[in-house]
Design an enzyme around this catalytic site. Structure first.
Site, short mmCIF file in Angstrom:
data_model
loop_
_atom_site.label_atom_id
_atom_site.label_comp_id
_atom_site.label_asym_id
_atom_site.label_seq_id
_atom_site.Cartn_x
_atom_site.Cartn_y
_atom_site.Cartn_z
N LYS A 90 2.04 -0.24 1.27
CA LYS A 90 3.20 0.64 1.06
C LYS A 90 3.25 1.01 -0.42
O LYS A 90 3.00 0.17 -1.28
CB LYS A 90 4.51 -0.05 1.47
N ASP A 110 7.80 -6.18 -2.07
CA ASP A 110 8.03 -6.74 -3.41
C ASP A 110 9.49 -7.18 -3.56
O ASP A 110 9.87 -7.74 -4.59
CB ASP A 110 7.57 -5.79 -4.52
N SER A 111 10.29 -6.94 -2.51
CA SER A 111 11.64 -7.52 -2.48
C SER A 111 11.55 -9.05 -2.55
O SER A 111 12.55 -9.72 -2.81
CB SER A 111 12.38 -7.10 -1.21
N GLU A 128 5.67 3.20 -3.29
CA GLU A 128 6.89 3.93 -3.59
C GLU A 128 6.55 5.26 -4.27
O GLU A 128 5.69 5.30 -5.15
CB GLU A 128 7.78 3.11 -4.55
N GLU A 186 14.80 4.87 1.75
CA GLU A 186 15.78 3.85 1.32
C GLU A 186 17.02 4.52 0.75
O GLU A 186 16.92 5.38 -0.14
CB GLU A 186 15.13 2.92 0.29
N ASP A 198 3.03 -4.51 0.05
CA ASP A 198 3.66 -3.61 -0.92
C ASP A 198 2.80 -3.57 -2.18
O ASP A 198 2.36 -4.63 -2.66
CB ASP A 198 5.04 -4.18 -1.28
#
Ligand code: KIV
Length: 283
Positions: free
Chosen positions: A137, A68-69, A139, A206, A107
């Site tokens: 992925k 999502d970057s 978070e 991260e 993501d």
């Protein structure tokens, strides 16, 4: 003159043997990523399009994250929060169409991750079924462990993500390093253990304090893939654009640009503009 096929294949084989680039003969799966623990660092990049995916795969990158970057890197948003599931699906499909040997991971945007487990499972299923991802992925550590367990029980491989969580940026109060104090170190270790016990095949760390990242990497049975978390991790992930030197402005201190493509692109575009204006192109 046409080159006979036999001699062409022999030449290619020779080049492959001589090349220092790692050659991936088969499609990489999550089992392969897990098996790299203790043997060879996992290499990963965040990419969002078919061309980059094909090049990264040819270069031997193990894992491609459609992160999502993309919000900050290619879509012009100030952070990752405006990124929707539809955007992730659109870009994952592009990456998957390149048929990379690398593992393709989507993501999960924060809207889907933090609604109930059925909605999360439905989102993950769309990533796998519609877009061609091979894993997702998510978070979050301890608080996401139950949801990760639900996904892995359903057959959805999960890459966990601990430390700095960009989707929680307003809650976390800004970008900083995590795990410097004994309390934060314990809390990150608990996160890593919880997501691993829930079935994650690897964990992204991260902006984790380097020593803490080393402690976690030694503790968990799956690869800890660092970004800004130092050399003691079991692998590294960076944003493809940062590696290529395409990111305008300042990049985080941990980023290493392996090329200066931004400058080259600007020069090429300016040359094009000049030649068109001077009627030198087309000839
Ligand atoms: O969204 C992303 O690209 C990421 C990686 C940089 C870890 O989360």
């Amino acid at each position: 003159m046409a080159i006979p096929f036999r001699s062409l294949t022999r030449k290619l084989e020779h080049r492959k043997r001589k090349s220092t680039r790692p050659f991936h003969p088969v499609k990489i799966n999550t089992q392969h990523i897990r098996s790299l623990k203790g043997k060879q660092p996992v290499t990963a990049l965040a990419v969002y399009d078919a061309t980059s995916a094909a090049l990264a795969s040819e270069a031997g990158v193990d894992l491609l994250l459609v992160g999502d970057s993309m919000g900050n890197v290619i879509l012009g948003f100030p952070n990752t929060l405006p990124v929707t599931l539809d955007m992730i699906l659109h870009h994952t499909a592009a990456v998957a169409r390149a048929k990379p040997a690398s593992l393709v991971v989507s993501d999960i945007p924060f809207t889907e991750a933090h609604r109930d487990a059925d909605i999360l499972l439905a989102a993950a299923a769309r990533c796998l079924q519609e877009a061609g991802a091979e894993a997702v992925k998510i978070e979050g550590g301890v608080t996401m462990a139950d949801k990760i367990r639900r996904l892995t029980a359903a057959g959805v491989p999960v890459l966990a993500h601990i430390g700095l969580l960009p989707q929680q940026i307003y809650q976390m109060g800004g970008y900083r390093r995590f795990g410097k104090t004994p309390e934060e170190r314990e809390s990150l270790l608990a996160d890593a253990r919880a997501v691993t016990a829930a079935g994650a095949f690897a964990v992204v760390a991260e902006m984790v304090d380097h020593e803490t990242a080393g402690v976690i990497a030694r503790d968990i049975p799956v690869p800890l893939i660092g970004i800004g978390s130092g050399p003691h991790c079991d692998g590294q992930i960076l944003v493809g654009q940062d590696v290529l030197g395409l990111t305008p402005g300042k990049t985080p201190a941990f980023v290493k640009a392996y090329a200066r493509l931004g400058e080259e692109v600007k020069t090429a575009f300016s040359n094009y503009v000049r030649e068109v204006r001077e009627r030198k192109f087309p000839t």
